[in-house]
Design a protein around this motif. Structure first.
Motif, PDB file in Angstrom:
ATOM      1  N   ILE A  66       0.820  -1.208   0.000  1.00 16.17           N
ATOM      2  CA  ILE A  66       0.000   0.000   0.000  1.00 16.17           C
ATOM      3  C   ILE A  66       0.852   1.256   0.000  1.00 16.17           C
ATOM      4  O   ILE A  66       1.813   1.382   0.763  1.00 16.17           O
ATOM      5  CB  ILE A  66      -0.948   0.009   1.205  1.00 16.17           C
ATOM      6  CG1 ILE A  66      -1.931  -1.161   1.111  1.00 16.17           C
ATOM      7  CG2 ILE A  66      -1.702   1.326   1.311  1.00 16.17           C
ATOM      8  CD1 ILE A  66      -2.803  -1.143  -0.124  1.00 16.17           C
ATOM      9  N   ARG A  67       0.471   2.154  -0.862  1.00 20.80           N
ATOM     10  CA  ARG A  67       1.035   3.499  -0.880  1.00 20.80           C
ATOM     11  C   ARG A  67      -0.006   4.413  -0.246  1.00 20.80           C
ATOM     12  O   ARG A  67      -1.123   4.528  -0.745  1.00 20.80           O
ATOM     13  CB  ARG A  67       1.326   3.927  -2.317  1.00 20.80           C
ATOM     14  CG  ARG A  67       1.924   5.316  -2.445  1.00 20.80           C
ATOM     15  CD  ARG A  67       2.129   5.665  -3.922  1.00 20.80           C
ATOM     16  NE  ARG A  67       2.805   6.931  -4.079  1.00 20.80           N
ATOM     17  CZ  ARG A  67       2.197   8.110  -4.028  1.00 20.80           C
ATOM     18  NH1 ARG A  67       0.892   8.167  -3.832  1.00 20.80           N
ATOM     19  NH2 ARG A  67       2.876   9.233  -4.169  1.00 20.80           N
ATOM     20  N   PHE A  68       0.355   5.031   0.879  1.00 22.90           N
ATOM     21  CA  PHE A  68      -0.630   5.803   1.637  1.00 22.90           C
ATOM     22  C   PHE A  68      -0.250   7.268   1.650  1.00 22.90           C
ATOM     23  O   PHE A  68       0.787   7.650   2.188  1.00 22.90           O
ATOM     24  CB  PHE A  68      -0.720   5.264   3.069  1.00 22.90           C
ATOM     25  CG  PHE A  68      -1.719   5.996   3.924  1.00 22.90           C
ATOM     26  CD1 PHE A  68      -3.047   6.061   3.552  1.00 22.90           C
ATOM     27  CD2 PHE A  68      -1.326   6.613   5.095  1.00 22.90           C
ATOM     28  CE1 PHE A  68      -3.973   6.737   4.326  1.00 22.90           C
ATOM     29  CE2 PHE A  68      -2.241   7.295   5.884  1.00 22.90           C
ATOM     30  CZ  PHE A  68      -3.567   7.347   5.505  1.00 22.90           C
ATOM     31  N   SER A  69      -1.087   8.094   1.014  1.00 29.62           N
ATOM     32  CA  SER A  69      -0.935   9.544   1.143  1.00 29.62           C
ATOM     33  C   SER A  69      -2.082  10.019   2.036  1.00 29.62           C
ATOM     34  O   SER A  69      -1.989   9.958   3.253  1.00 29.62           O
ATOM     35  CB  SER A  69      -0.935  10.229  -0.225  1.00 29.62           C
ATOM     36  OG  SER A  69      -2.079   9.874  -0.981  1.00 29.62           O
ATOM     37  N   LEU A  70      -3.190  10.462   1.455  1.00 31.09           N
ATOM     38  CA  LEU A  70      -4.382  10.729   2.263  1.00 31.09           C
ATOM     39  C   LEU A  70      -5.327   9.541   2.222  1.00 31.09           C
ATOM     40  O   LEU A  70      -6.125   9.332   3.136  1.00 31.09           O
ATOM     41  CB  LEU A  70      -5.099  11.991   1.775  1.00 31.09           C
ATOM     42  CG  LEU A  70      -4.275  13.278   1.775  1.00 31.09           C
ATOM     43  CD1 LEU A  70      -5.157  14.471   1.489  1.00 31.09           C
ATOM     44  CD2 LEU A  70      -3.525  13.473   3.083  1.00 31.09           C
ATOM     45  N   THR A  71      -5.262   8.787   1.138  1.00 32.12           N
ATOM     46  CA  THR A  71      -5.993   7.531   1.018  1.00 32.12           C
ATOM     47  C   THR A  71      -5.025   6.468   0.513  1.00 32.12           C
ATOM     48  O   THR A  71      -3.906   6.777   0.095  1.00 32.12           O
ATOM     49  CB  THR A  71      -7.180   7.662   0.048  1.00 32.12           C
ATOM     50  OG1 THR A  71      -6.702   8.138  -1.217  1.00 32.12           O
ATOM     51  CG2 THR A  71      -8.234   8.625   0.580  1.00 32.12           C
ATOM     52  N   ALA A  72      -5.472   5.235   0.544  1.00 34.12           N
ATOM     53  CA  ALA A  72      -4.597   4.117   0.185  1.00 34.12           C
ATOM     54  C   ALA A  72      -4.741   3.758  -1.284  1.00 34.12           C
ATOM     55  O   ALA A  72      -5.839   3.772  -1.844  1.00 34.12           O
ATOM     56  CB  ALA A  72      -4.929   2.902   1.048  1.00 34.12           C
ATOM     57  N   SER A  73      -3.618   3.430  -1.919  1.00 28.70           N
ATOM     58  CA  SER A  73      -3.623   2.856  -3.258  1.00 28.70           C
ATOM     59  C   SER A  73      -2.531   1.798  -3.306  1.00 28.70           C
ATOM     60  O   SER A  73      -1.694   1.714  -2.411  1.00 28.70           O
ATOM     61  CB  SER A  73      -3.385   3.936  -4.324  1.00 28.70           C
ATOM     62  OG  SER A  73      -2.103   4.523  -4.156  1.00 28.70           O
ATOM     63  N   HIS A  74      -2.545   0.993  -4.342  1.00 25.74           N
ATOM     64  CA  HIS A  74      -1.552  -0.078  -4.468  1.00 25.74           C
ATOM     65  C   HIS A  74      -0.294   0.489  -5.126  1.00 25.74           C
ATOM     66  O   HIS A  74      -0.340   1.026  -6.238  1.00 25.74           O
ATOM     67  CB  HIS A  74      -2.134  -1.232  -5.278  1.00 25.74           C
ATOM     68  CG  HIS A  74      -3.244  -1.926  -4.560  1.00 25.74           C
ATOM     69  ND1 HIS A  74      -3.072  -3.105  -3.867  1.00 25.74           N
ATOM     70  CD2 HIS A  74      -4.553  -1.587  -4.390  1.00 25.74           C
ATOM     71  CE1 HIS A  74      -4.220  -3.470  -3.313  1.00 25.74           C
ATOM     72  NE2 HIS A  74      -5.134  -2.565  -3.618  1.00 25.74           N
ATOM     73  N   ALA A  75       0.810   0.378  -4.413  1.00 24.65           N
ATOM     74  CA  ALA A  75       2.047   1.060  -4.813  1.00 24.65           C
ATOM     75  C   ALA A  75       2.525   0.649  -6.195  1.00 24.65           C
ATOM     76  O   ALA A  75       3.105   1.456  -6.927  1.00 24.65           O
ATOM     77  CB  ALA A  75       3.139   0.795  -3.784  1.00 24.65           C
ATOM     78  N   PHE A  76       2.285  -0.597  -6.579  1.00 21.73           N
ATOM     79  CA  PHE A  76       2.760  -1.092  -7.871  1.00 21.73           C
ATOM     80  C   PHE A  76       1.609  -1.416  -8.808  1.00 21.73           C
ATOM     81  O   PHE A  76       1.736  -2.228  -9.732  1.00 21.73           O
ATOM     82  CB  PHE A  76       3.656  -2.320  -7.650  1.00 21.73           C
ATOM     83  CG  PHE A  76       4.821  -2.038  -6.745  1.00 21.73           C
ATOM     84  CD1 PHE A  76       5.909  -1.303  -7.194  1.00 21.73           C
ATOM     85  CD2 PHE A  76       4.805  -2.450  -5.421  1.00 21.73           C
ATOM     86  CE1 PHE A  76       6.974  -1.007  -6.352  1.00 21.73           C
ATOM     87  CE2 PHE A  76       5.866  -2.168  -4.565  1.00 21.73           C
ATOM     88  CZ  PHE A  76       6.953  -1.441  -5.044  1.00 21.73           C
ATOM     89  N   GLY A  77       0.485  -0.751  -8.572  1.00 23.39           N
ATOM     90  CA  GLY A  77      -0.682  -0.977  -9.406  1.00 23.39           C
ATOM     91  C   GLY A  77      -1.325  -2.321  -9.106  1.00 23.39           C
ATOM     92  O   GLY A  77      -0.906  -3.064  -8.213  1.00 23.39           O
ATOM     93  N   VAL A  78      -2.372  -2.616  -9.866  1.00 23.80           N
ATOM     94  CA  VAL A  78      -3.039  -3.920  -9.781  1.00 23.80           C
ATOM     95  C   VAL A  78      -3.079  -4.466 -11.201  1.00 23.80           C
ATOM     96  O   VAL A  78      -3.978  -4.139 -11.987  1.00 23.80           O
ATOM     97  CB  VAL A  78      -4.458  -3.800  -9.187  1.00 23.80           C
ATOM     98  CG1 VAL A  78      -5.154  -5.165  -9.166  1.00 23.80           C
ATOM     99  CG2 VAL A  78      -4.410  -3.220  -7.780  1.00 23.80           C
ATOM    100  N   LYS A  79      -2.089  -5.254 -11.537  1.00 26.99           N
ATOM    101  CA  LYS A  79      -1.948  -5.746 -12.912  1.00 26.99           C
ATOM    102  C   LYS A  79      -2.636  -7.099 -13.049  1.00 26.99           C
ATOM    103  O   LYS A  79      -2.354  -8.035 -12.296  1.00 26.99           O
ATOM    104  CB  LYS A  79      -0.483  -5.820 -13.284  1.00 26.99           C
ATOM    105  CG  LYS A  79       0.153  -4.430 -13.344  1.00 26.99           C
ATOM    106  CD  LYS A  79       1.632  -4.460 -13.583  1.00 26.99           C
ATOM    107  CE  LYS A  79       2.193  -3.026 -13.536  1.00 26.99           C
ATOM    108  NZ  LYS A  79       3.652  -2.996 -13.525  1.00 26.99           N
ATOM    109  N   VAL A  80      -3.535  -7.163 -14.023  1.00 25.86           N
ATOM    110  CA  VAL A  80      -4.345  -8.359 -14.212  1.00 25.86           C
ATOM    111  C   VAL A  80      -4.471  -8.680 -15.705  1.00 25.86           C
ATOM    112  O   VAL A  80      -4.106  -7.875 -16.569  1.00 25.86           O
ATOM    113  CB  VAL A  80      -5.762  -8.180 -13.617  1.00 25.86           C
ATOM    114  CG1 VAL A  80      -5.695  -7.943 -12.113  1.00 25.86           C
ATOM    115  CG2 VAL A  80      -6.498  -7.027 -14.291  1.00 25.86           C
TER     116      VAL A  80
END
Length: 540
Positions: free
Chosen positions: A519-533
């Motif tokens: 997780i990459r957390f600034s003000l909200t959470a996102s996936h640091a290396f994306g979600v590759k599918v």
């Protein structure tokens, strides 16, 4: 004119007064805490004035491991502990009773501290940064706009999801679906708020941003700033605010010409829409005056579709107030929903059993037809509720990947937390005025004593067994400041998932090296290396 000896005497007396007052305050608080049966929590090593803790935190943020760091500290020092960063002491807790006390039962004993000053350059004064009367006024003004009727209208989402599906490779190629979700939610949020979408999914320009959401602005946005990427400017500005938070009381030192430039891009764009809404409002007012004086037929200049900003312009015509509130809602409307959708596909791509069951349940309620595989017109919120496993699935995603994994408050009066003190962590904790208290939603959602031995496992079926939840589950905050937009986020996420699982037979994880969320957390959470599918379309 004061002599040097007089100046020295004044300085000495001032220092003596400060020391005496400090000693008195400490003794008074000690006696007060003892009388209340309070005991201090364990202390996590922080180094001199918390400098080592700050460096440790910065290193973890850069490696996208800040949540792992806080989890490990929690495992070592218990459910409530004290930690100092850059001279600022914080009580960190994962206890549901404490969080309930902070957010509800002792709500008036806590404030947001310096959040308004930290966030002000970008967000100004709004519902997420104000306390007291300012917050109460903002919430009263915004609450009616999140009525059930407005949230239940999913018709606006259809075209945007069509554009999303059109960009998803059908040949089994790997792609970052998180990037597309951040662009999707930017498009839907701007249409809902401003009446005009950024159309970043339809834009020819493709770019990936550091926060997971990329994409160039389209429509009216492109006319304002041809050489600036609105989403990129927004993401970089949020990173700037996150850096100000980490700097604690030295937040004001975090400033740069680049950040000011990005913020100006954002303000100019939002001001453009605010001015349009105010012009429509003025025109409507003039029409009403004309109708009253001439008995002419009535016709409103406001759009027939619901536009959040137009509704707000009926409440206030203050330009800055409208801009600030729109920015707050844009942050919440875009980032939290994109985070939820991205995490949904993170887990779906790693749990084929869950994908198959969820898809089977969706198709039982929304079977694709020969003429319309997506059957988008038939998807309503009332019918989405019939897909019970969908809500269980989203609950589990929000448990293990809450969009806002940690938060904090500051005591505005001497108060207490019910548990967390002493060697066993069962005694109350005295919280003096000015004390910072952090609550870790991410850690609380993983506690084995609250969720069972399989607490770290992704298992939506637990929600069939659990039934109702209490303060141990808090993805959208709680108490008086509970998120106004939670139903908006759940509605949009549910609609998007129904559409995508209708269209695609299966999904595969294209990042086998990443087993757990980074997780990459600034003000909200996102996936640091994306979600590759990789996705594979159905035959219909």
């Amino acid at each position: 004119m004061a002599t040097p000896s007089l100046i020295a005497l004044i300085f000495l007396l001032s220092a003596l007064y400060a020391v005496t007052k400090s000693i008195y305050t400490r003794v008074h608080r000690y006696q007060k805490a003892k009388a209340l049966g309070c005991r201090p929590p364990t202390k996590a090593p922080s180094g001199f004035l918390g400098w080592e803790a700050y460096k440790q935190g910065v290193k973890a943020v850069r490696a996208s491991k800040i949540l792992e760091l806080m989890w490990n500290i929690h495992l070592e020092h218990g459910n409530t502990f004290q930690r100092t960063v850059l001279g600022v002491s914080a009580i960190v807790t994962t206890e549901p009773e404490n969080i309930k006390s902070i957010l509800a039962t002792k709500f008036k004993d806590f404030s947001l501290g310096k959040r308004n000053q930290m966030f002000y350059p970008l967000l100004g004064d709004g519902i997420f940064t104000l306390d007291g009367a300012g917050w109460s006024h903002s919430r009263t003004m915004l609450r009616p706009q999140f009525s059930r009727d407005q949230i239940a209208d999913v018709g606006m989402l259809g075209d945007h999801v069509d554009q999303l599906i059109a960009l998803m490779p059908r040949d089994g190629s790997a792609f970052d679906i998180q990037e597309l979700f951040f662009r999707l939610t930017l498009d839907t949020a701007t249409e809902f708020l401003f009446g005009e979408s950024t159309n970043s999914l339809a834009a020819d320009k493709r770019s990936s941003s550091s926060g997971g959401g990329g994409g160039g602005g389209g429509g009216a946005l492109a006319n304002i700033s041809d050489d600036q990427d609105f989403a990129e400017a927004f993401n970089r500005s949020l990173d700037y605010l996150a850096a100000r938070i980490r700097a604690q009381r030295l937040y004001w030192l975090v400033n740069s010409s680049e950040s000011r430039k990005m913020i100006k891009v954002i303000h100019d764009i939002v001001d453009y829409y605010v001015d349009k809404a105010l012009a429509r409002r003025q025109h409507a007012t003039d029409q009403e005056k004309y109708i009253d004086s001439s008995s002419a037929p009535s016709s409103s200049s406001f759009s027939s579709k619901y536009i959040f900003l137009d509704a707000m312009a009926r409440e206030t015509q203050d330009r800055k107030t409208l801009r600030d509130q729109m920015l707050h809602l844009l942050l919440a409307g875009r980032d939290t929903t994109a985070s939820l959708l991205s995490s949904s596909f993170f887990y779906l791509s790693r749990h084929p059993r869950v994908w198959n069951r969820l898809r089977e349940d969706i198709l039982s309620v929304f079977p694709p037809s020969e003429t319309s595989p997506a059957a988008a017109d038939d998807i309503t919120i009332a019918r989405i509720r019939d897909v019970r496993y969908l809500r269980q699935f989203l609950n589990e995603v929000l448990r293990l990947a809450p969009p806002v994994p940690l938060n904090s408050r500051w005591a505005v009066a001497d108060t207490t937390l019910p548990v967390g003190g002493g060697p066993d962590g069962k005694s109350p904790v005295f919280i003096p005025k000015g004390q910072r208290v952090m609550y870790m939603i991410n850690n609380m959602h993983r506690r084995r004593d609250l969720w069972g031995d399989d607490a770290l496992e992704f298992r939506p079926e637990r929600w069939e067994e659990k039934g109702k939840h209490g303060w141990e589950y808090l993805p959208f905050n709680g108490g008086p400041r509970i998120c106004l937009g939670q139903q908006y986020a759940l509605t949009e996420a549910s609609y998007v998932l129904v559409r995508l699982l209708q269209r695609f037979d299966s999904v595969e994880n294209a990042q086998p090296e990443i087993a757990e969320p980074r997780i990459r957390f600034s003000l909200t959470a996102s996936h640091a290396f994306g979600v590759k599918v990789k996705v594979f379309p159905s035959e219909k």
